[in-house]
Design an enzyme around this catalytic site. Structure first.
Site, PDB file in Angstrom:
ATOM      1  N   GLU A 275       0.934  -1.247   0.281  1.00 48.73           N
ATOM      2  CA  GLU A 275      -0.039   0.472   0.060  1.00 48.73           C
ATOM      3  C   GLU A 275       0.646   1.299   0.188  1.00 48.73           C
ATOM      4  O   GLU A 275       0.535   2.551  -0.387  1.00 48.73           O
ATOM      5  CB  GLU A 275      -1.146  -0.097   1.074  1.00 48.73           C
ATOM      6  CG  GLU A 275      -2.009  -1.290   0.891  1.00 48.73           C
ATOM      7  CD  GLU A 275      -2.462  -0.982  -0.093  1.00 48.73           C
ATOM      8  OE1 GLU A 275      -3.490  -0.118  -0.665  1.00 48.73           O
ATOM      9  OE2 GLU A 275      -3.364  -1.647   0.173  1.00 48.73           O
ATOM     10  N   ASP A 356       3.478  -3.806  -5.690  1.00 50.28           N
ATOM     11  CA  ASP A 356       4.117  -5.387  -4.916  1.00 50.28           C
ATOM     12  C   ASP A 356       5.842  -5.568  -5.216  1.00 50.28           C
ATOM     13  O   ASP A 356       6.139  -6.297  -4.510  1.00 50.28           O
ATOM     14  CB  ASP A 356       3.474  -6.853  -6.373  1.00 50.28           C
ATOM     15  CG  ASP A 356       2.516  -6.805  -5.757  1.00 50.28           C
ATOM     16  OD1 ASP A 356       1.596  -6.920  -4.604  1.00 50.28           O
ATOM     17  OD2 ASP A 356       1.982  -7.414  -7.021  1.00 50.28           O
TER      18      ASP A 356
END
Length: 404
Positions: A275, A356
């Site tokens: 995030e 990611d």
């Protein structure tokens, strides 16, 4: 039948046919046998449950979509929108009041139709598979709160835009664009402070191992944040999540209590690193800018239809109006929205890969993989969807794509 009505009906039919075709392709991928690439993620019992869950939801989605499709066709063929407009004009002369009442009636009718479906989805489907934690009291309170928010916020924005288009002529869309942009930015900054507390409690994450780990990673990543909250999501569902909201001094991390219960500390940190990666890679800012541009295009195109009397006649009305123009535009814009949605999904998936990679750059790849596996299995996610379905609808890559 006017040309406009024929086009509108054709778009509704093609949109329904296309979405159901993609859903059919997705259903065809379902199988009781675990695909080789999913071995080690799902065991046999879990996979059988996941397939059952997907089938039930897909079947329910087909029935509800078919019902909505038939209702919309009947409404269009009978000119019900125009009939409602003419009926209300007998009692309301003010254009803003007319627009608010028109959409108010449609909202209430839609709620009456869809509420039983929402209730069934929550207390039958989600209950059957162990996801629902909501009580009937909570469910109905949510409906009332949602209605009040729609009336207050939605009504205020709709009234303002109606007034702008009705009084400022050809430049009205610019002022409407500005108003919607200001409102959107306000919600981005204060949504978690104002709206979320109406539905959920948010409490600061207590001192301890998890908070220490999160703060340690934040310092390592150069991401100063003190606002880490835990939300009582378990009062409605057992599904887990986390999100990042706001920017600048208003940025906040919110963890679902279910996430804390389901994942280990290193896995939670990895999810949060993902995030934070969105923020560091400017994805949040990109999303805001794209949304602002998209809104401007929509409001400009809308302005081209509002004075078209033929549009109103196609919907059964007798004179051009803001609300009938808005209804027609929402349908006519569907093909454009589909195309824009494709590029939006591609861009979103690209951003997910980057986030990611950001987490992996801190040595958290394996923790992120194990955390995502747990979340996917816990929520009975479809890990083997149809590629074309993914291309059109998925904002995130599949779990297998992310692992690779």
């Amino acid at each position: 039948m006017s040309v406009y009505l024929i086009v509108i009906i054709l778009i509704v039919i093609l949109d329904f046919a296309w979405t159901q075709y993609l859903s059919y392709r997705n259903r065809k991928r379902m199988s009781p046998d675990i695909p080789p690439q999913l071995e080690g993620i799902y065991n046999k019992e879990e996979y059988a449950k996941q397939q059952d869950y997907q089938k039930v939801n897909s079947r329910f989605g087909l029935y509800t979509s078919l019902f909505s499709f038939v209702v919309m066709l009947i409404v269009l063929l009978l000119g019900a929108f125009g009939w409602l407009d003419e009926l209300l004009r007998q009692y309301i002369s003010n254009e803003i009041g007319l627009t608010l009442t028109f959409f108010g009636v449609i909202y209430i009718v839609n709620d009456i139709i869809t509420l039983p479906l929402d209730y069934y989805a929550t207390f039958v489907i989600e209950e059957r598979f162990g996801f629902n934690k909501s009580t009937k009291v909570t469910f109905w309170l949510d409906q009332v709160k949602g209605l009040l928010l729609t009336v207050i916020l939605g009504g205020a924005i709709l009234a303002l835009i109606t007034w702008l288009y009705g009084t400022l002529g050809s430049y009205a869309w610019l002022y409407a664009w500005g108003a919607v942009t200001v409102f959107s930015l306000f919600m981005t900054l204060f949504y978690s402070n104002i709206i979320v507390p109406l539905f959920n409690k948010q409490t600061p994450l207590e001192a301890g191992e998890l908070r220490d780990a999160i703060e340690s990673f934040s310092k390592k990543a150069g991401f100063a944040i003190n606002n880490i909250y835990v939300m009582d999501a378990s009062k409605r569902s057992s599904k887990a999540n986390a999100y990042f909201t706001g920017f600048g001094a208003k940025k906040r991390i919110v963890l679902f209590d279910t996430l804390i219960n389901d994942l280990k500390t290193d896995e939670i940190v990895a999810v949060l690193a993902h995030e934070i990666g969105h923020y560091k890679k400017k994805h949040t800012l990109q999303g805001i800018l794209i949304s602002v541009c998209y809104t401007g295009v929509i409001l400009f195109l809308l302005s081209l239809l509002l004075d078209n009397k033929d549009i109103a006649i196609a919907l059964g009305g007798e004179e051009a109006s803001f609300h009938l123009g808005l209804i027609a535009f929402s349908i006519l814009f569907t093909p454009v929205s589909l195309i824009i949605g494709i590029f939006s999904s591609i861009h979103s998936r690209k951003n997910e890969y980057q986030a990611d990679a950001y987490a992996a750059g801190f040595g958290l790849a394996e923790s992120l993989i194990s955390g995502l596996k747990k979340l996917s299995v816990k929520s009975l996610s479809n890990l083997n969807p149809d590629p074309l379905y993914v291309f059109f609808y998925y904002s995130h890559p599949t779990l297998l794509q992310r692992i690779e």
